[in-house]
Design an enzyme around this catalytic site. Structure first.
Site, PDB file in Angstrom:
ATOM      1  N   HIS A  82       0.844  -1.195   0.000  1.00  0.00           N
ATOM      2  CA  HIS A  82       0.000   0.000   0.000  1.00  0.00           C
ATOM      3  C   HIS A  82       0.878   1.243   0.000  1.00  0.00           C
ATOM      4  O   HIS A  82       1.848   1.332   0.743  1.00  0.00           O
ATOM      5  CB  HIS A  82      -0.894   0.019   1.251  1.00  0.00           C
ATOM      6  CG  HIS A  82      -1.741   1.245   1.348  1.00  0.00           C
ATOM      7  ND1 HIS A  82      -2.920   1.381   0.642  1.00  0.00           N
ATOM      8  CD2 HIS A  82      -1.580   2.408   2.010  1.00  0.00           C
ATOM      9  CE1 HIS A  82      -3.444   2.561   0.890  1.00  0.00           C
ATOM     10  NE2 HIS A  82      -2.647   3.213   1.725  1.00  0.00           N
ATOM     11  N   ARG A 168     -15.104  12.050   8.957  1.00  0.00           N
ATOM     12  CA  ARG A 168     -13.878  12.735   9.392  1.00  0.00           C
ATOM     13  C   ARG A 168     -13.550  13.901   8.475  1.00  0.00           C
ATOM     14  O   ARG A 168     -13.065  14.946   8.913  1.00  0.00           O
ATOM     15  CB  ARG A 168     -12.712  11.736   9.420  1.00  0.00           C
ATOM     16  CG  ARG A 168     -12.782  10.763  10.585  1.00  0.00           C
ATOM     17  CD  ARG A 168     -11.867   9.572  10.359  1.00  0.00           C
ATOM     18  NE  ARG A 168     -10.501   9.973  10.097  1.00  0.00           N
ATOM     19  CZ  ARG A 168      -9.646   9.282   9.338  1.00  0.00           C
ATOM     20  NH1 ARG A 168     -10.014   8.136   8.780  1.00  0.00           N
ATOM     21  NH2 ARG A 168      -8.428   9.697   9.159  1.00  0.00           N
ATOM     22  N   SER A 183      -7.737   3.031   9.421  1.00  0.00           N
ATOM     23  CA  SER A 183      -8.476   3.097   8.157  1.00  0.00           C
ATOM     24  C   SER A 183      -7.705   2.350   7.060  1.00  0.00           C
ATOM     25  O   SER A 183      -8.260   1.492   6.351  1.00  0.00           O
ATOM     26  CB  SER A 183      -8.674   4.574   7.781  1.00  0.00           C
ATOM     27  OG  SER A 183      -9.039   4.727   6.448  1.00  0.00           O
ATOM     28  N   LYS A 187      -8.507  -1.839   5.553  1.00  0.00           N
ATOM     29  CA  LYS A 187      -8.775  -2.172   4.139  1.00  0.00           C
ATOM     30  C   LYS A 187      -7.839  -3.281   3.660  1.00  0.00           C
ATOM     31  O   LYS A 187      -8.229  -4.159   2.894  1.00  0.00           O
ATOM     32  CB  LYS A 187      -8.643  -0.918   3.273  1.00  0.00           C
ATOM     33  CG  LYS A 187      -9.839   0.010   3.452  1.00  0.00           C
ATOM     34  CD  LYS A 187      -9.758   1.250   2.617  1.00  0.00           C
ATOM     35  CE  LYS A 187      -8.880   2.272   3.250  1.00  0.00           C
ATOM     36  NZ  LYS A 187      -9.351   3.641   3.283  1.00  0.00           N
TER      37      LYS A 187
HETATM   38  N1  URA Z   1      -6.152   7.085   3.473  1.00  0.00           N
HETATM   39  C1  URA Z   1      -7.031   6.233   4.019  1.00  0.00           C
HETATM   40  O1  URA Z   1      -7.337   5.191   3.452  1.00  0.00           O
HETATM   41  N2  URA Z   1      -7.586   6.552   5.202  1.00  0.00           N
HETATM   42  C2  URA Z   1      -7.297   7.666   5.869  1.00  0.00           C
HETATM   43  O2  URA Z   1      -7.815   7.874   6.946  1.00  0.00           O
HETATM   44  C3  URA Z   1      -6.374   8.560   5.296  1.00  0.00           C
HETATM   45  C4  URA Z   1      -5.809   8.235   4.086  1.00  0.00           C
END
Ligand code: URA
Length: 434
Positions: A82, A168, A183, A187
């Protein structure tokens, strides 16, 4: 359990229990906890922070809030990568086929670009016919057959994160490090990763503008990984200037192909080898990064990396001839050159400004729905630290609209800084956090 008590507990600086965190994520996902309570909680987290245990619990709760990809039918350790995003960051296009050619199964979901940050899925659509939407079965079958598939994020993955991220965004709580870290990691976990390589970008074109911020985020994510049983490594890499020379979808694809063929820009090649080598270590294919790097260099030299990309393009409906002959990729109709306005050394090529210039041309989108022009973009001729004379070409702009071309020329010229003294060299990789 009442949400108001959980908000008060966090407001007063106490640690939430696993049950409380699961309760709030479940309640927010199913709508029984309203936005205003979740917003108050997010602000309390921003001000009070979270312990690594709480952050790990939040990550797992969000990962479990929707569909989770089961990659267990694929052999070996599934290592995901990522990037926190940047300008000219085509590393996934290089690393995915490269590590797949080494034997790491790559079942990767990637995103589209937003703002000045590009997205792998848009770039891949430069190959005509390439399909980014695949059924789960097609996706897994392809990885079993050729070792690699990169598709768009689909299905109902991490709905809690989707809702919380949008909240947010409008409540000034995006910056909370535990919320960013959970976050991103939720994922990756929902997408089936056994191990995770994070490329945390730092600089003008990155989400994190200072090394200190980048280190804080990288450490938080590595801690989460350890906490939830996913081996995680983070590299912190430079995004003060664009990565490589090309910025813009098809132009970046061409540069990625060059890199897979062993004739890519030095910085992109270095970063891809470094990230790829760490992925081989995480996948337990090699004992250390030196061995991993050597193996990847040999794969490039033998032409197997380009071949793997060609296989992937063909398997997902594209024409593999586009890989062997990138002149078949989308091409812009107009070009212009930006030249140096003085003699000296280039001290800055502000990545954010270059990114904005590429968005002006149509290479990126300002809203999720905006169409993009795959052909347009910018190719730098010089990088930071190089000596130039007035009038030397700094970059070529590729456009399909004369007015936008002119606008982009002005934006791009403003990205450069000069000095009569040689510039300090900045590292490409600042740090690796294990
Ligand atoms: N990218 C994300 O996937 N989540 C965040 O909170 C900030 C950047």
């Amino acid at each position: 359990m009442r949400m108001v008590d959980i908000i008060a507990k966090k407001r007063d600086g106490h640690e939430l229990s696993t049950d409380e965190i699961q309760f709030l994520v479940r309640g927010y996902t199913d709508g029984s906890i309203p936005d205003y309570q979740m917003a108050a909680w997010a602000m309390a987290v921003l001000l009070r922070g979270m312990t690594p245990r709480e952050t790990g619990d939040l990550t797992l709760a969000m990962a479990g809030s929707g569909e989770q990809l089961d990659l267990s039918s694929l052999p070996g350790i599934k290592v995901d990568k990522h990037s926190t995003g940047g300008v000219g960051d085509k590393t996934t296009l290089v690393v995915a086929p490269l590590v797949a050619a080494a034997g790491i199964p790559v079942a990767k979901m990637s995103g589209r670009g937003l703002g000045y940050s590009g997205g792998t899925i848009d770039k891949l659509e430069s190959f005509s016919g390439f399909q980014v939407e695949r059924t789960r079965e097609q996706f897994l079958d392809q990885v079993k057959e050729i070792g690699v598939s990169v598709i768009g994020q689909s299905g109902n993955l991490t709905p809690a994160d989707k809702k919380l991220y949008a909240l947010r965004d409008v409540t000034a709580t995006v910056e909370a490090v535990p919320l960013i870290a959970s976050s991103i990691m939720s994922k990756k976990i929902a997408a089936g990763a056994d191990a995770i390589l994070l490329d945390v970008k730092v600089g003008s074109g990155a989400f994190m503008k200072t090394l200190e911020q980048a280190e804080t985020l990288a450490s938080a994510m590595v801690k989460i990984g350890t906490q939830v049983g996913r081996k995680t490594i983070a590299v912190i890499s430079d995004m003060d200037q664009p990565l490589g020379f090309a910025v813009g979808n098809a132009l970046e694809v061409q540069e990625a192909i060059d890199t897979l063929a062993g004739r890519g820009p030095r910085d992109l090649t270095e970063l891809a080898l470094s990230i790829g080598a760490h992925m081989l270590v995480l996948g337990e294919l090699v004992k250390d990064v030196e061995e991993g790097r050597k193996r990847l260099e040999e794969i490039i030299q033998r032409g197997e990396a380009v071949e793997k990309l060609a296989q992937m393009i063909e398997a997902q409906g594209g024409d593999k001839q586009d890989v062997y002959d990138p002149s078949r990729l989308p091409r812009a109709s107009l070009t212009a050159q930006v030249t140096a306005t003085q003699d000296g050394y280039i001290t800055a090529i502000d990545a954010e400004k270059v990114g904005h210039a590429s968005v002006v041309l149509g290479a990126g989108r300002l809203t999720k729905e905006m169409p993009i022009d795959l052909a347009v973009g910018i190719v730098l001729a010089k990088k930071r630290g190089e000596q130039v004379r007035k009038g030397d070409v700094l970059a070529t702009i590729y456009a399909n609209d004369a007015a936008l071309l002119q606008q982009a020329e002005v934006e791009l010229a403003g990205a450069y800084g000069y000095s009569t003294e040689p510039a300090w060299s900045q590292p490409l990789i600042y740090k690796t956090i294990l």
